[in-house]
Write a protein that holds these residues in place. Sequence first.
Motif, PDB file in Angstrom:
ATOM      1  N   UNK A 154       4.998   5.970  -5.021  1.00 26.36           N
ATOM      2  CA  UNK A 154       5.389   5.870  -6.367  1.00 26.36           C
ATOM      3  C   UNK A 154       4.225   6.668  -7.133  1.00 26.36           C
ATOM      4  N   UNK A 155       2.706   6.304  -6.753  1.00 23.06           N
ATOM      5  CA  UNK A 155       1.734   6.990  -7.788  1.00 23.06           C
ATOM      6  C   UNK A 155       1.282   8.460  -7.567  1.00 23.06           C
ATOM      7  N   UNK A 156       1.449   8.869  -6.110  1.00 27.69           N
ATOM      8  CA  UNK A 156       1.222  10.228  -5.792  1.00 27.69           C
ATOM      9  C   UNK A 156       1.988  11.335  -6.719  1.00 27.69           C
ATOM     10  N   UNK A 202       0.862  -1.124   0.073  1.00 28.34           N
ATOM     11  CA  UNK A 202       0.114   0.056  -0.005  1.00 28.34           C
ATOM     12  C   UNK A 202       0.974   1.398   0.184  1.00 28.34           C
ATOM     13  N   UNK A 203       1.702   1.187   0.763  1.00 26.04           N
ATOM     14  CA  UNK A 203       2.648   2.410   0.921  1.00 26.04           C
ATOM     15  C   UNK A 203       3.536   2.751  -0.025  1.00 26.04           C
ATOM     16  N   UNK A 259      -0.051   6.678   9.150  1.00 29.20           N
ATOM     17  CA  UNK A 259      -1.412   6.480   8.748  1.00 29.20           C
ATOM     18  C   UNK A 259      -1.386   5.228   7.825  1.00 29.20           C
ATOM     19  N   UNK A 260      -0.384   4.944   7.083  1.00 28.46           N
ATOM     20  CA  UNK A 260      -0.452   3.899   6.221  1.00 28.46           C
ATOM     21  C   UNK A 260      -0.288   2.572   7.215  1.00 28.46           C
ATOM     22  N   UNK A 261       0.444   2.605   8.357  1.00 25.13           N
ATOM     23  CA  UNK A 261       0.562   1.660   9.385  1.00 25.13           C
ATOM     24  C   UNK A 261      -0.564   1.485   9.918  1.00 25.13           C
ATOM     25  N   UNK A 262      -1.151   2.343  10.346  1.00 23.71           N
ATOM     26  CA  UNK A 262      -2.748   2.276  11.047  1.00 23.71           C
ATOM     27  C   UNK A 262      -3.712   1.404  10.084  1.00 23.71           C
TER      28      UNK A 262
END
Length: 178
Positions: free
Chosen positions: A113-115, A107-108, A138-141
Amino acid sequence: MKLHEDNTLGALGSAIGKGLLAGLAATAAMTLSQMVEMKITKRQSSDAPLKVAEDTAGVKPAANEDKQKLTQELHWSYGTVWGVARGIIGLTGLRGILAALVHFGAVWSTALVMLPKHDAAKPINQQEPKDIAIDALHHGVYAINAGLVYDALDAGSKRERKINKIAGQVKALVKRYN
């Protein structure tokens, strides 16, 4: 009596469904995490989902005042759908923290890469360490919550768990006396 049959398409469908539910719950947790963090840091909400959607699919809000609503809809949709990846990871047999780490990485790294590719965020090498840490948090959460929910949904039926527990105890006794 068979409690579980090997059914590949059924397992895939089940993993996708559980993954979607896990993704929805994880998106809720991440959204709450972001809301708390934004109150503390006084950071404004991001329009990154909207920028990516505009760039990739030509999606635009009907009116300027609809930007925040559309951004939220995209955020929730994107997060929910990423739960499918957690379902696929679950099909490999990975569980717990290892599965959450794999999901987090997927996800992260995609966001990293995408943003920037769609001018929705600076590349990571141009970001402040504090901003990187907040994003990772936030991605960890998200990944931890998706994992907890997915693993809970994938734990099996109450009956299957009870029989597996008894079978484990019987195996331990047999092993002890062999």
